[in-house]
Scaffold this motif. Structure first.
Motif, PDB file in Angstrom:
ATOM      1  N   PHE A 163       0.865  -1.175   0.000  1.00 13.60           N
ATOM      2  CA  PHE A 163       0.000   0.000   0.000  1.00 13.60           C
ATOM      3  C   PHE A 163       0.907   1.232   0.000  1.00 13.60           C
ATOM      4  O   PHE A 163       1.802   1.353   0.845  1.00 13.60           O
ATOM      5  CB  PHE A 163      -0.897  -0.021   1.233  1.00 13.60           C
ATOM      6  CG  PHE A 163      -1.815   1.170   1.341  1.00 13.60           C
ATOM      7  CD1 PHE A 163      -2.606   1.561   0.275  1.00 13.60           C
ATOM      8  CD2 PHE A 163      -1.892   1.891   2.520  1.00 13.60           C
ATOM      9  CE1 PHE A 163      -3.465   2.645   0.370  1.00 13.60           C
ATOM     10  CE2 PHE A 163      -2.738   2.976   2.632  1.00 13.60           C
ATOM     11  CZ  PHE A 163      -3.528   3.360   1.549  1.00 13.60           C
ATOM     12  N   ARG A 189      -2.112  -0.224  10.378  1.00  6.21           N
ATOM     13  CA  ARG A 189      -2.953   0.541   9.454  1.00  6.21           C
ATOM     14  C   ARG A 189      -3.781   1.579  10.209  1.00  6.21           C
ATOM     15  O   ARG A 189      -4.112   2.636   9.665  1.00  6.21           O
ATOM     16  CB  ARG A 189      -3.866  -0.417   8.683  1.00  6.21           C
ATOM     17  CG  ARG A 189      -4.707   0.244   7.591  1.00  6.21           C
ATOM     18  CD  ARG A 189      -3.841   0.707   6.431  1.00  6.21           C
ATOM     19  NE  ARG A 189      -4.581   1.517   5.482  1.00  6.21           N
ATOM     20  CZ  ARG A 189      -5.248   1.048   4.428  1.00  6.21           C
ATOM     21  NH1 ARG A 189      -5.267  -0.257   4.208  1.00  6.21           N
ATOM     22  NH2 ARG A 189      -5.874   1.861   3.611  1.00  6.21           N
ATOM     23  N   ARG A 227      -2.726   0.329  -4.231  1.00  6.26           N
ATOM     24  CA  ARG A 227      -2.359  -0.970  -3.651  1.00  6.26           C
ATOM     25  C   ARG A 227      -2.347  -1.984  -4.775  1.00  6.26           C
ATOM     26  O   ARG A 227      -3.197  -1.943  -5.665  1.00  6.26           O
ATOM     27  CB  ARG A 227      -3.370  -1.377  -2.581  1.00  6.26           C
ATOM     28  CG  ARG A 227      -3.091  -2.700  -1.876  1.00  6.26           C
ATOM     29  CD  ARG A 227      -4.101  -2.883  -0.740  1.00  6.26           C
ATOM     30  NE  ARG A 227      -3.879  -4.108   0.001  1.00  6.26           N
ATOM     31  CZ  ARG A 227      -4.497  -5.260  -0.244  1.00  6.26           C
ATOM     32  NH1 ARG A 227      -5.388  -5.340  -1.228  1.00  6.26           N
ATOM     33  NH2 ARG A 227      -4.244  -6.341   0.483  1.00  6.26           N
ATOM     34  N   GLY A 295      -7.854  -1.701   0.663  1.00  6.95           N
ATOM     35  CA  GLY A 295      -7.289  -2.760   1.512  1.00  6.95           C
ATOM     36  C   GLY A 295      -8.265  -3.188   2.588  1.00  6.95           C
ATOM     37  O   GLY A 295      -7.962  -3.108   3.785  1.00  6.95           O
TER      38      GLY A 295
END
Length: 707
Positions: A163, A189, A227, A295
């Protein structure tokens, strides 16, 4: 097969495997919308649907892309070219992603109402902004490495699942600068904000809010996020001379596989998108734009927060009563009578205890163990190491080709070898997928063998969430067959004169076909005939055609297929007597159980029942070492048939019915609700105790309970 049935073309006789898988993943996603589940469990299902989709692109779509690029014109079983399948997949996958994003927005709002917030930068308080600025400077900035993209700084390699952010920057009158920032996987994240409430912010939002620290003196002209997914399949070449060395090299190559899917944030400027596409070599990739969270799999991080009120009530598996009755002596319990254990309702710890006792018992002389997946923390490995260090003969068949576990299995194999275990890596062209353990013990100058046959992996984590069966026996016939199975994998010794087991890659499909033929003959002779089968996937065309033949001969067929099903049920003249359902719920249905009526009306004590490591797929029949074992012990026979199978058939809270058009419809319970997972969690399970436990009778299940 009548003329009308034979006239149906391939695209009418079979569902496409890849599209059937996407339909399964949509059922997983639908659980994220299920208001009967707690909010964080719904978020878990959403995250799982993202992980599933990533792996689907890494393997299945990657394979089709390879065919397309190489110009291979092989048709799928339903008559589609690789390009036609890829076009259909792109349409269905895009629809799935849109649904994922919509569900995330709803769950995000619902979680916020329950005090769990995922905030944007403009929603932060002044105190939160101040803390975040300090946190970024001290904890995040040192880990980040921006890279300018220019002739002296070529586009870097982006790993699978990577990412990244891209920035178009200006500094006064100087030439613009394009910067790429790969977000390290070591950074979470989501970052937890301080305070009494549960508040988080995504890492990309934090980075964007602090560009002045990352790029001092620059002005932002544009930015984007992306991504990518790479081809992650490993194909073993038939002339591989050293399997271990080959896989160590292949794992490294996997990280540099062809880009299969490239996802951009919808607001990414066109020039930055073009730069990224060229930089990663995405000419043949599926490129999509996302207006939401990129994601989806990463949302699983939020599920781990301490909010038990937003999760399923905790469940502690029971330890099998049979072992407790014998004061923890596994061998005495097995010697007394065969028994079966039902995971996850009954603890996988019994399998660990079986091997630990073998490691510690001075009368045990040898252990043989098959390992397909064992997890990162494995008490099974510890037990095998302890046994070898205690001087016992220990053999472990470690399958290096277990997808996405190859590297972990190499590590386990190395540790086992260092402890003195004889490690065997199986075959170059086949996977060893059978789940079998053997313990050989000297008793009164006679060698007795104790066997464990499982439908699932020796994996402590999945054993808590997958429903599987563990069968323990001291049967001499089963032991002789298990020894032949191990000799096949360790020394290529072809098994002759098998007494109980049926094995693949030679014999399993033929045995299934013979059993179906018997039901066809019984139906034509006017005898009761039926097939109940539970599996993860049904793909094999030859078996499907045989099931069609059985259906039109009058055999009643009930299939419980959790995932991919290429069989088209309910088509007059072809499959009118076949019903297919899929169960998706708190636990992942994983056990393979096959029941054949054998001339009696099901359920009946004379029915033929088998457990297996194999689904009904070409790979399981032709390219894997698998087993199928008949259940002959009367008590176990009744438990599997009258409890496990009927519970699966009558479940109406977690079940989807497959229609002849390929669509799945969620069952509506009506007046009689039945949830098979809740049933086995709240009632005594198998435990090797027959029909009662601690004075509490097991409720009798009947097919008439079906909603």
């Amino acid at each position: 097969m009548n003329a009308a049935s034979r006239a149906l073309s391939a695209d009418r006789r079979l569902f496409n495997r890849e599209l059937s898988w996407l339909a399964f993943n949509r059922r997983v996603l639908e659980e994220a919308t299920n208001s009967a589940h707690p909010l964080l469990e719904r978020l878990r299902f959403l995250s799982i649907s993202g992980t599933n989709l990533d792996e689907f692109f890494m393997v299945r779509v990657a394979g089709l892309k390879g065919q397309q690029i190489q110009g291979i014109d092989n048709l799928s079983a339903d008559g589609m070219t690789a390009t036609q399948q890829l076009d259909a997949i792109a349409e269905q996958a895009d629809s799935l992603v849109v649904a994922q994003q919509a569900e995330w927005l709803m769950l995000r709002e619902a979680l916020a109402e329950q005090g769990l917030q995922v905030l944007a930068q403009d929603q932060l308080s002044d105190a939160q902004k101040q803390w975040l600025s300090s946190h970024f400077r001290e904890q995040i900035l040192p880990v980040l490495t921006p890279q300018a993209i220019d002739p002296s700084h070529p586009f870097p390699f982006i790993p699978n699942g990577g990412f990244s952010l891209a920035f178009d920057l200006r500094r006064g009158s100087k030439d613009p600068v394009v910067e790429l920032l790969m977000i390290p996987p070591t950074l979470p994240r989501f970052i937890r904000l301080p305070g009494k409430t549960l508040a988080f912010i995504a890492i990309e939002a934090v980075i964007r809010a602090h560009l002045d620290q990352l790029f001092p003196g620059f002005e932002l002209a544009g930015s984007g996020a992306f991504r990518l997914i790479r081809d992650s399949d490993i194909e073993v070449e038939e002339d591989a001379e050293d399997l271990v060395r080959y896989f160590r090299s292949a794992i490294k190559r996997r990280r540099r596989g062809r880009v299969i899917r490239l996802e951009f944030a919808v607001d990414t400027p066109a020039d930055l998108e073009a730069m990224v596409r060229e930089g990663v070599g995405a000419d043949s990739a599926l490129v999509v734009e996302s207006a939401g969270f990129i994601g989806i799999a990463d949302l699983g991080q939020l599920v781990e927060v301490e909010r038990p009120d937003l999760k399923f009530p905790p469940y502690t598996p029971r330890f099998p009563e049979r072992i407790i009755e014998y004061d923890g002596d596994c061998f005495a319990a097995i010697r007394s009578k065969d028994f079966i254990v039902h995971h996850p309702y009954e603890s996988f710890e019994v399998v660990v205890a079986f091997l630990r006792q073998a490691a510690e018992d001075p009368d045990v002389v040898a252990i043989k163990q098959m390992l397909y997946r064992a997890g990162k923390q494995s008490a099974i490995i510890d037990a095998l190491v302890a046994a070898a260090e205690a001087g016992k003969s220990v053999t472990a068949v470690v399958e290096l080709k277990a997808r996405f576990d190859e590297e972990q299995n190499l590590l386990w194999a190395s540790r086992l070898e260092r402890a003195g275990v004889q490690v065997i890596y199986g075959f170059v062209e086949w996977k060893t997928h059978a789940k079998v353990s053997m313990v050989i013990r000297r008793e009164a100058n006679v060698m007795r063998t104790y066997c464990h046959f499982g439908t699932g992996n020796y994996h402590p984590t999945t054993a808590r969430i997958y429903t599987d069966l563990s069968y323990f026996t001291a049967s001499r016939r089963a032991a002789r067959d298990a020894a032949k199975l191990f000799n096949l994998t360790t020394g290529y010794v072809q098994p002759k004169g098998l007494e109980l087991l049926t094995l693949s890659p030679k014999g399993l499909r033929d045995k299934i076909m013979q059993l179906i033929d018997t039901e066809i003959a019984n139906a034509r002779d006017g005898k009761p005939s039926a097939i109940w089968a539970k599996m993860n996937s049904l793909v094999d065309q030859r078996v499907i055609e045989k099931l069609y033949e059985a259906s039109e001969a009058g055999v009643s067929i009930e299939l419980i297929v959790r995932g991919v099903c290429c069989l088209r049920p309910g088509v007059p003249g072809m499959s009118s007597n076949i019903r297919v359902k899929s169960i998706v719920g708190r636990f992942l249905e994983h056990a393979r159980i096959f029941v054949f009526a054998n001339g009696e009306r099901l359920p009946h004590r004379k029915a033929r029942i088998y457990i297996s490591s194999a689904d009904w797929m070409p790979r399981n029949f032709d390219r894997r070492v698998e087993y199928m074992l008949p259940i002959e012990n009367p008590t176990v026979h009744a438990q599997v048939l009258d409890q496990v199978m009927i519970a699966n058939l009558i479940d109406n809270e977690q079940s989807w019915v497959l229609g002849p058009d390929g669509g799945y419809t969620r069952l509506k319970p009506g007046k009689r609700h039945f949830n098979l997972h809740r049933y086995f969690m709240t009632n005594p399970s198998l435990s090797g105790r027959g029909q009662a436990l601690a004075g509490k009778a097991v409720p009798k299940l009947r097919l008439t309970q079906r909603g």
